[in-house]
Design an enzyme around this catalytic site. Structure first.
Site, PDB file in Angstrom:
ATOM      1  N   HIS A  66       0.841  -1.204   0.000  1.00  0.00           N
ATOM      2  CA  HIS A  66       0.000   0.000   0.000  1.00  0.00           C
ATOM      3  C   HIS A  66       0.878   1.257   0.000  1.00  0.00           C
ATOM      4  CE1 HIS A  66      -3.953   1.904   1.650  1.00  0.00           C
ATOM      5  NE2 HIS A  66      -3.232   2.825   1.021  1.00  0.00           N
ATOM      6  N   ASN A 100      -5.012   5.890  -6.975  1.00  0.00           N
ATOM      7  CA  ASN A 100      -5.656   7.208  -6.923  1.00  0.00           C
ATOM      8  C   ASN A 100      -4.730   8.314  -7.432  1.00  0.00           C
ATOM      9  OD1 ASN A 100      -3.977   7.024  -4.657  1.00  0.00           O
ATOM     10  ND2 ASN A 100      -5.306   8.283  -3.379  1.00  0.00           N
ATOM     11  N   HIS A 185     -10.945   0.521   1.154  1.00  0.00           N
ATOM     12  CA  HIS A 185     -10.781   1.683   2.032  1.00  0.00           C
ATOM     13  C   HIS A 185     -12.134   1.821   2.730  1.00  0.00           C
ATOM     14  CE1 HIS A 185      -9.650   6.070   2.763  1.00  0.00           C
ATOM     15  NE2 HIS A 185     -10.940   6.049   3.029  1.00  0.00           N
ATOM     16  N   ASP A 311       1.008   2.781   3.740  1.00  0.00           N
ATOM     17  CA  ASP A 311       0.133   3.856   3.251  1.00  0.00           C
ATOM     18  C   ASP A 311       0.967   5.126   3.002  1.00  0.00           C
ATOM     19  OD1 ASP A 311      -2.022   5.272   2.353  1.00  0.00           O
ATOM     20  OD2 ASP A 311      -3.092   5.336   4.254  1.00  0.00           O
ATOM     21  N   HIS A 315       2.789  14.249   0.445  1.00  0.00           N
ATOM     22  CA  HIS A 315       2.160  15.530   0.114  1.00  0.00           C
ATOM     23  C   HIS A 315       3.215  16.613   0.289  1.00  0.00           C
ATOM     24  CE1 HIS A 315      -1.937  14.030  -0.175  1.00  0.00           C
ATOM     25  NE2 HIS A 315      -1.821  13.432   0.994  1.00  0.00           N
TER      26      HIS A 315
HETATM   27  O1  DOR Z   1      -4.219   9.388   4.541  1.00  0.00           O
HETATM   28  C1  DOR Z   1      -4.476   8.947   3.427  1.00  0.00           C
HETATM   29  N1  DOR Z   1      -3.879   9.457   2.311  1.00  0.00           N
HETATM   30  N2  DOR Z   1      -5.380   7.952   3.292  1.00  0.00           N
HETATM   31  C2  DOR Z   1      -5.813   7.529   2.105  1.00  0.00           C
HETATM   32  O2  DOR Z   1      -6.610   6.628   2.064  1.00  0.00           O
HETATM   33  C3  DOR Z   1      -5.334   8.171   0.854  1.00  0.00           C
HETATM   34  C4  DOR Z   1      -4.012   8.784   1.066  1.00  0.00           C
HETATM   35  C5  DOR Z   1      -3.572   9.694  -0.056  1.00  0.00           C
HETATM   36  O3  DOR Z   1      -3.729   9.329  -1.221  1.00  0.00           O
HETATM   37  O4  DOR Z   1      -3.029  10.760   0.232  1.00  0.00           O
END
Ligand code: DOR
Length: 436
Positions: A66, A100, A185, A311, A315
């Site tokens: 993930h 995504n 999810h 995960d 960002h």
């Molecule tokens: O915290 C998260 N960020 N949870 C998710 O399910 C998606 C992910 C993201 O794509 O930034």
């Protein structure tokens, strides 16, 4: 032929119940010998690179099912190259890329681009995960046969929940014809509208809208019923509640085909980490309470939760250095996963064997990849670790393009020194300096 000898290293592999100080000899891409003094006769050869493994650990390479690599579309946060470098620095030899992206990976062209690009870069391998529904729209199923043929190892709308029961039913039915796991999810978006963090006293204190546990539990309960009804294979992404752990435990006892993952941050942090409005701690699902952390740790220890997944959600400051309500959820995870979790082994929360299994054999089984292992004849996919090294986490030194972590400045013990993929060093810790 290229040859590598790691001498006197503590080799540890739950696959084979190996835990011994040995020499590991690699010729080309393959481990050809493991054993006490197995490399003595070749140690002096000019054709052999020798690593003194005294005091070090050699573990099977880690597998992350993930990760968000952000390519295509958000390469300013991460791209295939930087994600693979970050993965190698964290000890990962295989990572799975969530769909995504922009555009969403819902078609063969995106999968092929990712596979081609990763192969041309080399090092850590990348395995795409296809969307369940076109555009993550929750309505129309993707062409999973095509996606599987192009290299996808699972399907998920991660970041969004498949909320419609009829769509989820069809997803199970379609995916099970290829034995692909349906990775959910679990979030009832109706119950989390406008939510910023876990619904509890801290949210009240901070004046932020809450994301109740039941929004996860309700979806998990329904999905388990659908998995039982259809015979499909369900994988719960980033479990965060004690309710989820109980539901998965009961479903396993009933023989339902279910697996689950937990992230390092849900094992280590609670909603109290948000008390200073630290946007680095804003994640989805949110950090919860001590009782959830306890249940997740127990679930991992007893095997109810199968594996650890990062995960990894890069960002930039554009999404994080903003008012809390505007910040995007997620934190980076690939480079810190093992060092931060080793602390839980030291505290006796679970044994090293369980941690290594949850990072190697268990995740690889879920997505049907060969499990990295330390045995003669196996490909040399392993990680060299200094378990004693103390160091301070400095995001400026990350391989990842993004620095969004709440663990900056934390002192940790245990460091990845090198990661080998098919006998080639995909990562080596730079010699000088304290931080990576
Ligand atoms: O915290 C998260 N960020 N949870 C998710 O399910 C998606 C992910 C993201 O794509 O930034």
């Amino acid at each position: 032929m290229r040859a590598l000898l790691v001498r006197n290293v503590r080799a540890f592999d739950p696959n084979t119940s190996l835990d011994a100080v040995v020499d590991v000899f690699v010729e080309g891409s393959t481990i050809t010998r493991i054993g006490r003094d197995a490399g003595r006769d070749v140690a002096g050869s000019e054709f052999v690179t020798v690593i003194d493994g005294q005091g070090l650990w050699l573990l099977p390479g880690f597998v992350d099912i993930h990760a968000h690599v952000r390519e295509p579309g958000q390469e300013y946060k991460e791209d295939v190259r930087s994600a693979l470098k970050a993965a190698a620095a964290g000890g990962f030899v295989d990572i799975c890329a969530m769909p995504n992206t922009k555009p969403v990976n819902d078609t063969r062209a995106v999968t092929e681009m990712l596979v081609y690009k990763a192969r041309s870069i080399g090092g850590t391998r990348l395995h795409p995960i296809s969307a369940i529904t076109m555009g993550l729209g929750g309505e129309n199923l993707t062409e999973m046969a095509d996606q599987r043929d192009a290299g996808c190892v699972g399907v998920s709308d991660d970041g969004r929940c498949v909320t419609k029961s009829g769509v989820m039913r069809r997803a199970f039915e379609y995916a099970s014809t290829f034995d692909l796991p349906v990775i959910q999810h679990a979030e009832d978006h109706d119950l989390t509208d406008g939510a910023q963090m876990h619904e509890g006293v801290v949210a009240t204190q901070l004046g932020l809208r809450g994301w109740p546990r039941v929004a996860e539990d309700i979806i998990v309960a329904r999905d388990l019923m659908l998995a039982e009804y259809t015979g499909g294979r369900y994988h719960l992404a980033h479990a965060s509640t004690k309710g989820s752990v109980e539901l998965v435990r009961a479903a396993k006892e009933r023989g339902i085909k279910v697996t689950a993952e937990v992230t390092p941050h849900h094992l280590l942090l609670t909603h109290e980490a948000l008390l200073g409005y630290d946007t680095a701690c804003k994640v989805n699902p949110p950090l919860r309470e001590e009782s959830d952390v306890e249940a997740l740790r127990q679930g991992l220890a007893d095997g109810t939760i199968d594996c650890i997944a990062t995960d990894h959600a890069p960002h930039s400051y554009l999404e994080k250095d903003v008012p809390f309500a505007d910040a995007s959820p997620g934190m980076v995870g690939l480079e810190l996963c093992f060092p931060v979790l080793l602390d839980l082994v030291r505290k006796g929360v679970f044994p090293l064997a369980r941690l290594v299994d949850a990072l190697t054999r268990s995740p690889s089984r879920i997505v049907a990849l060969p499990s990295p292992t330390l045995r003669e004849g196996a490909k040399a996919n392993f990680v060299l670790v200094d378990p004693e090294a103390k160091w301070t986490i400095d995001p400026a030194r990350f391989e990842s393009k993004s620095k969004n972590t709440p663990f900056a400045g934390r002192e940790v013990q245990g460091r990845i020194l090198a990661t080998y993929v098919d006998g080639i060093a995909a990562y080596e810790l730079p010699k000088e300096g304290n931080t990576p």
